[in-house]
Design an enzyme around this catalytic site. Structure first.
Site, PDB file in Angstrom:
ATOM      1  N   HIS A 156       0.816  -1.220   0.000  1.00 22.24           N
ATOM      2  CA  HIS A 156       0.000   0.000   0.000  1.00 22.24           C
ATOM      3  C   HIS A 156       0.845   1.263   0.000  1.00 22.24           C
ATOM      4  CE1 HIS A 156      -4.039  -1.841   0.777  1.00 22.24           C
ATOM      5  NE2 HIS A 156      -3.258  -2.859   1.070  1.00 22.24           N
ATOM      6  N   ASP A 353       3.690   9.569  -0.813  1.00 20.29           N
ATOM      7  CA  ASP A 353       2.516   8.815  -0.359  1.00 20.29           C
ATOM      8  C   ASP A 353       2.227   7.717  -1.369  1.00 20.29           C
ATOM      9  OD1 ASP A 353       0.274   8.188   1.189  1.00 20.29           O
ATOM     10  OD2 ASP A 353      -0.240  10.299   1.474  1.00 20.29           O
TER      11      ASP A 353
HETATM   12  P1  ADP Z   1      -2.819   7.036   5.154  1.00 21.76           P
HETATM   13  O1  ADP Z   1      -3.319   5.663   4.792  1.00 21.76           O
HETATM   14  O2  ADP Z   1      -1.333   7.230   5.007  1.00 21.76           O
HETATM   15  O3  ADP Z   1      -3.297   7.523   6.479  1.00 21.76           O
HETATM   16  P2  ADP Z   1      -4.694   7.969   3.088  1.00 21.76           P
HETATM   17  O4  ADP Z   1      -4.979   9.375   2.653  1.00 21.76           O
HETATM   18  O5  ADP Z   1      -4.461   7.023   1.977  1.00 21.76           O
HETATM   19  O6  ADP Z   1      -3.463   8.051   4.096  1.00 21.76           O
HETATM   20  O7  ADP Z   1      -5.939   7.402   3.917  1.00 21.76           O
HETATM   21  C1  ADP Z   1      -6.338   8.009   5.100  1.00 21.76           C
HETATM   22  C2  ADP Z   1      -7.795   7.655   5.426  1.00 21.76           C
HETATM   23  O8  ADP Z   1      -8.042   8.018   6.779  1.00 21.76           O
HETATM   24  C3  ADP Z   1      -8.797   8.443   4.586  1.00 21.76           C
HETATM   25  O9  ADP Z   1      -9.910   7.640   4.287  1.00 21.76           O
HETATM   26  C4  ADP Z   1      -9.182   9.609   5.478  1.00 21.76           C
HETATM   27  O10 ADP Z   1     -10.477  10.124   5.275  1.00 21.76           O
HETATM   28  C5  ADP Z   1      -9.063   9.006   6.862  1.00 21.76           C
HETATM   29  N1  ADP Z   1      -8.671  10.066   7.804  1.00 21.76           N
HETATM   30  C6  ADP Z   1      -7.548  10.780   7.799  1.00 21.76           C
HETATM   31  N2  ADP Z   1      -7.568  11.718   8.773  1.00 21.76           N
HETATM   32  C7  ADP Z   1      -8.743  11.583   9.402  1.00 21.76           C
HETATM   33  C8  ADP Z   1      -9.388  12.262  10.477  1.00 21.76           C
HETATM   34  N3  ADP Z   1      -8.838  13.301  11.079  1.00 21.76           N
HETATM   35  N4  ADP Z   1     -10.587  11.828  10.867  1.00 21.76           N
HETATM   36  C9  ADP Z   1     -11.186  10.818  10.234  1.00 21.76           C
HETATM   37  N5  ADP Z   1     -10.649  10.160   9.210  1.00 21.76           N
HETATM   38  C10 ADP Z   1      -9.446  10.534   8.792  1.00 21.76           C
END
Ligand code: ADP
Length: 448
Positions: A156, A353
């Site tokens: 991922h 990312d």
């Molecule tokens: P990573 O997997 O590195 O955290 P991604 O952007 O691929 O980054 O996925 C992050 C997921 O987590 C997304 O679905 C996003 O909406 C969720 N997310 C990130 N920050 C928050 C937050 N503050 N509250 C709720 N959900 C969050």
């Protein structure tokens, strides 16, 4: 249809619904409802010693089988090698990586323990799909115990150029481990190219031919519906009132050093310093829930961000205007979707990312008639699917400031055109398609 076995470091708890369901659970939902499934991995609990027998829970056609990790294994495997060595290396941050033979041995030991526990639970015709950087050696360990099933792997996170990856001690061993997988999936063509080269250089030319890019997406429609519905919520209305007609910039990230947050805050500071017309007319909301709070590097990042918030608000705030609002609490998805819809700019600037799903969620949340603008790091995997975004180098705060100025000043016609350029693939290349594509290749196109 044969059974699908998902192996991942974390297994979702079927008793916890909604906001706590991880991204992977959402992405696999379609595949898991169509056939019998077993989900195997760590329970998220720490015990004195790693359990030899899993705890099983059956919900409908899915069996969740989880192991508690022993304290020492958690420290070596999870904190040490996975998060301390592999995570920074795979995100191109060798300077932040540390290596110890004990951590590495712990990583191998937990992979072997997972394989030893799962092997007797497997049926000969199971399809096994292992996820992410915690599990490079998993298939090799399973094969050592007689596993002949089809086993796929999906990474991922990014895969860096081979020269960088191979600076990590024992990197060749990890590459040799990967050769035990039948399909090796990564997020982007760049990752695929890097991994193929690394495998070929390590004498694993056959495995290199099994590497393929499968960009992961989100299910756009339900997210759009969530964002639309959020507009009727009282929380949304209260938030909108508090903005007093100011344009909103929104950022949503786990608090992680790969997300480029200090540079992003600095870029916003540059916007206010250089483009004075935006002062008092814009509010930036950054939601960044703390993750891995027990690791020193993450604590240091938190302190650094606290300083940035103080510096920017101290320099530019008015009695009735705070330029930067910063929250380290998690926000419920239905509320978050509304913040995204309201925002004139979605600011997503990771230094590196694998994909970045927030960028795709921001697009899905927009009102197509009056959409906001996505300002996106050129080093996010999502770039390939989001041609309408304004791209920035996340290390250059001035470039971020210029892109913010451009986005905030952009006319509706251009915003709409850019949005449409992004929305096509966000709608069409969703989580379901990702899952089907991967399993289609792993199982042979005919019986997917
Ligand atoms: P990573 O997997 O590195 O955290 P991604 O952007 O691929 O980054 O996925 C992050 C997921 O987590 C997304 O679905 C996003 O909406 C969720 N997310 C990130 N920050 C928050 C937050 N503050 N509250 C709720 N959900 C969050």
């Amino acid at each position: 249809m044969n059974r699908l076995v998902i192996v991942a470091n974390r297994v979702p708890n079927p008793r916890e619904r909604g906001a706590t369901a991880g991204g992977l659970a959402v992405a696999l939902k379609d595949a898991l409802t169509r056939r019998e499934a077993l989900w195997f991995g760590w329970s998220g609990q720490i015990a004195e010693a790693t359990a030899a027998e899993p705890t099983e829970l059956r919900v409908g056609r899915i069996t969740y089988a989880t192991l508690d990790l022993g304290r020492e294994d958690y420290r070596r495997f999870y904190q040490g090698f996975a998060n301390g060595s592999l995570w920074p290396t795979l995100h191109y941050r060798l300077g932040l990586a540390h290596f110890s033979r004990e951590d590495h041995a712990g990583y191998r030991k937990v992979n072997a323990a997972f394989a030893a526990t799962l092997a007797p639970m497997l049926r000969p015709d199971d399809t096994v799909w292992a996820h992410d950087f915690h599990l490079f050696p998993f298939a090799a360990e399973l094969r050592r115990r007689g596993g002949r099933q089809r086993i796929g792997f999906f990474l991922h996170v990014p895969f860096p150029p081979g020269g960088l990856f191979c600076a990590l001690p024992r990197a060749e061993e990890l590459l040799a481990d990967l050769a035990a997988y039948d399909v090796i999936g990564v997020q982007t063509e760049d990752d695929a190219g890097n991994l193929r080269e690394a495998l070929a250089a390590a004498g694993q030319a056959e495995a290199a031919a099994r590497v393929q890019a499968f960009p992961i997406g989100i299910e756009a429609e339900p997210f759009t519906a969530l964002a639309e519905k959020a507009m009727e919520k009282r929380e949304t209305e209260r938030f909108r009132t508090s903005l007093v007609d100011r344009a909103l910039i929104v950022g949503v990230d786990r608090l992680d050093y790969t997300k480029g947050l200090p540079q992003r805050f600095c870029g916003y500071g540059q916007l206010l310093a250089r483009f004075k017309g935006h002062r008092s007319k814009v509010t930036y909301l950054q939601v960044a829930p703390v993750s891995r709070g027990d690791v020193a590097q993450y604590r240091a990042l938190r302190r650094e961000l606290d300083e940035w918030v103080g510096r920017i608000n101290g320099a530019y705030a008015e009695p009735d205007w705070a330029p930067l609002r910063y929250m380290t609490r998690a926000v419920a998805r239905p509320v978050l979707a509304g913040f995204m819809r309201m925002a004139r700019v979605g600011l997503v600037t990771p230094l590196r990312d694998g994909m970045n799903l927030v960028a795709k969620e921001y697009i899905a949340a927009q009102d197509p008639d009056d959409p906001g603008v996505l300002v996106l790091s050129r080093f996010a995997g999502a770039v390939a699917q989001l041609p309408g975004a304004l791209l920035v180098n996340p290390l250059d705060p001035d470039e971020i400031a210029e892109a913010l100025d451009q986005a905030l000043s952009m006319r509706r016609e251009e915003r709409r055109a850019r949005f449409e350029d992004c929305a096509v693939s966000v709608r069409e290349e969703g989580a379901r398609a990702w899952c089907r594509n991967f399993l289609g290749v792993l199982e042979g196109a005919n019986d997917a």
